[in-house]
Enzyme design. Structure first.
Site, PDB file in Angstrom:
ATOM      1  N   GLU A   1      -2.487   8.324   8.551  1.00  0.00           N
ATOM      2  CA  GLU A   1      -1.019   8.228   8.551  1.00  0.00           C
ATOM      3  C   GLU A   1      -0.428   8.901   9.790  1.00  0.00           C
ATOM      4  O   GLU A   1       0.581   8.453  10.332  1.00  0.00           O
ATOM      5  CB  GLU A   1      -0.437   8.878   7.285  1.00  0.00           C
ATOM      6  CG  GLU A   1      -0.616   8.048   6.028  1.00  0.00           C
ATOM      7  CD  GLU A   1       0.183   6.741   6.033  1.00  0.00           C
ATOM      8  OE1 GLU A   1       1.382   6.763   6.339  1.00  0.00           O
ATOM      9  OE2 GLU A   1      -0.435   5.691   5.724  1.00  0.00           O
TER      10      GLU A   1
ATOM     11  N   HIS B   1      -7.226   2.736   4.033  1.00  0.00           N
ATOM     12  CA  HIS B   1      -6.999   3.543   5.233  1.00  0.00           C
ATOM     13  C   HIS B   1      -8.296   3.758   6.034  1.00  0.00           C
ATOM     14  O   HIS B   1      -8.240   4.089   7.220  1.00  0.00           O
ATOM     15  CB  HIS B   1      -6.443   4.927   4.856  1.00  0.00           C
ATOM     16  CG  HIS B   1      -4.970   4.945   4.569  1.00  0.00           C
ATOM     17  ND1 HIS B   1      -4.429   4.442   3.403  1.00  0.00           N
ATOM     18  CD2 HIS B   1      -3.920   5.417   5.291  1.00  0.00           C
ATOM     19  CE1 HIS B   1      -3.114   4.621   3.420  1.00  0.00           C
ATOM     20  NE2 HIS B   1      -2.779   5.209   4.548  1.00  0.00           N
TER      21      HIS B   1
ATOM     22  N   CYS C   1     -10.924   2.567   0.096  1.00  0.00           N
ATOM     23  CA  CYS C   1      -9.525   2.890   0.407  1.00  0.00           C
ATOM     24  C   CYS C   1      -9.211   2.163   1.701  1.00  0.00           C
ATOM     25  O   CYS C   1      -9.998   2.208   2.659  1.00  0.00           O
ATOM     26  CB  CYS C   1      -9.348   4.393   0.587  1.00  0.00           C
ATOM     27  SG  CYS C   1      -7.725   4.855   1.263  1.00  0.00           S
TER      28      CYS C   1
ATOM     29  N   ASP D   1       0.873  -1.174   0.000  1.00  0.00           N
ATOM     30  CA  ASP D   1       0.000   0.000   0.000  1.00  0.00           C
ATOM     31  C   ASP D   1       0.911   1.226   0.000  1.00  0.00           C
ATOM     32  O   ASP D   1       2.126   1.104   0.174  1.00  0.00           O
ATOM     33  CB  ASP D   1      -0.916  -0.010   1.240  1.00  0.00           C
ATOM     34  CG  ASP D   1      -1.943   1.131   1.199  1.00  0.00           C
ATOM     35  OD1 ASP D   1      -2.344   1.524   0.084  1.00  0.00           O
ATOM     36  OD2 ASP D   1      -2.322   1.638   2.269  1.00  0.00           O
ATOM     37  N   SER D   2       0.300   2.386  -0.144  1.00  0.00           N
ATOM     38  CA  SER D   2       1.067   3.619  -0.022  1.00  0.00           C
ATOM     39  C   SER D   2       1.553   3.814   1.416  1.00  0.00           C
ATOM     40  O   SER D   2       2.518   4.533   1.650  1.00  0.00           O
ATOM     41  CB  SER D   2       0.190   4.809  -0.406  1.00  0.00           C
ATOM     42  OG  SER D   2      -0.932   4.851   0.456  1.00  0.00           O
TER      43      SER D   2
ATOM     44  N   CYS E   1      -4.086  -1.939  -1.746  1.00  0.00           N
ATOM     45  CA  CYS E   1      -4.214  -0.537  -2.165  1.00  0.00           C
ATOM     46  C   CYS E   1      -5.270  -0.439  -3.262  1.00  0.00           C
ATOM     47  O   CYS E   1      -5.070  -0.926  -4.382  1.00  0.00           O
ATOM     48  CB  CYS E   1      -2.871  -0.029  -2.686  1.00  0.00           C
ATOM     49  SG  CYS E   1      -2.964   1.652  -3.326  1.00  0.00           S
TER      50      CYS E   1
HETATM   51  N1  DGL Z   1      -4.769   3.017   1.011  1.00  0.00           N
HETATM   52  C1  DGL Z   1      -4.723   3.272  -0.381  1.00  0.00           C
HETATM   53  C2  DGL Z   1      -5.989   2.893  -1.076  1.00  0.00           C
HETATM   54  O1  DGL Z   1      -6.583   1.919  -0.692  1.00  0.00           O
HETATM   55  C3  DGL Z   1      -4.056   4.554  -0.831  1.00  0.00           C
HETATM   56  C4  DGL Z   1      -4.381   5.810  -0.089  1.00  0.00           C
HETATM   57  C5  DGL Z   1      -3.500   6.970  -0.502  1.00  0.00           C
HETATM   58  O2  DGL Z   1      -2.276   6.856  -0.362  1.00  0.00           O
HETATM   59  O3  DGL Z   1      -4.021   7.992  -0.951  1.00  0.00           O
HETATM   60  O4  DGL Z   1      -6.393   3.489  -2.038  1.00  0.00           O
END
Ligand code: DGL
Length: 251
Positions: free
Chosen positions: A147, A180, A178, A6-7, A69
């Site tokens: 984050e 996150h 997402c 993931d990011s 991600c």
């Molecule tokens: N967690 C990631 C996703 O599912 C990327 C979120 C990001 O870095 O903007 O899209």
């Protein structure tokens, strides 16, 4: 060994589901924190990051790549998957299975700006679920909060309320588009109320990984964590987030 990327920290919500479903599997988790947030980047750059991340995981000899991600999956849905020797389990496909299982026809998807801009969720859900009504809403304020570990308290609640204000009032389900966002679930539940089902595609994602690998793949349950950002900060964030998600970090 399973590879995930993931990011940043959001992918840990997928790793947590994998750990619950496949406790013995070995995993390699890559957080590309040098480039977080992905969601604000142009598609061409995201396609290049996806290509690099897949190539790196393949070079580590992973047996399968369990995507953590959504933004990368959205880019792949729009422009095609870069080459990968290891089979890839796509999160947006898992989301479609989860929505179908929920039986919802009036569905909201919250995701990064890049994911919403790609239109991948809407296209996938409409193609697979006849008669579905999908509304996609970008929520760029949420990833930086997660984050930074600011997942409790007023700022997080206000940011979630702001996103939910853009959703139709008669939703049956809301999909976390997402990885996150599931850590903000208490805020979504409080703002939207019990009438809206909250769908985390990671549950089906882990189930599909178990189907692909067999229920009890060999391994010691070890997770190796790698970041392209600050290692010390990452390690303490991983511990904090996995314990919030009720998963013990690997030795
Ligand atoms: N967690 C990631 C996703 O599912 C990327 C979120 C990001 O870095 O903007 O899209």
């Amino acid at each position: 060994m399973i590879g995930c990327f993931d990011s940043g920290l959001g992918g840990l919500t997928v790793l947590a589901r994998l750990r619950q479903r496949l406790p013995a599997v070995d995993a390699l988790f890559f957080a590309d924190q040098a480039h977080v947030p992905y969601g604000d980047r142009p598609h061409a750059e995201l396609l290049e990051l996806l290509r690099k991340n897949l190539a790196w995981l393949n070079a580590q000899a992973v047996d399968a790549i369990v995507m953590a991600c959504n933004t990368s999956c959205a880019i792949a849905e729009r422009y095609g998957w870069p080459p990968s020797r290891a089979p890839i389990i796509d999160l947006i496909q898992s989301a479609a299975v989860a929505v179908e299982m929920a039986g919802s026809k009036r569905v909201g998807v919250i995701a990064t700006a890049a994911t919403v801009g790609a239109g991948s969720y809407g296209r996938t859900l409409r193609a697979q679920i006849p008669g579905i009504d999908v509304v996609e809403v970008a929520a760029p304020a949420l990833v930086p909060l997660v984050e930074a570990g600011r997942i409790e308290g007023r700022d997080a609640r206000a940011a979630v309320a702001e996103v939910c204000a853009h959703l139709p009032l008669d939703l049956e389900s809301l999909v976390y588009g997402c990885t996150h966002y599931p850590v903000l679930e208490p805020h979504f539940a409080a703002v939207l109320g019990a009438g809206v089902a909250l769908i985390d595609p990671a549950v089906v994602q882990a189930e599909r990984a178990a189907e692909m690998l067999g229920d009890a793949p060999a391994g010691t349950g070890r997770t190796t964590f790698v970041t392209s950002g600050d290692e010390r900060a990452f390690r303490s964030s991983v511990d904090r987030m996995l314990s919030a998600l009720s998963v013990t970090a690997a030795p």
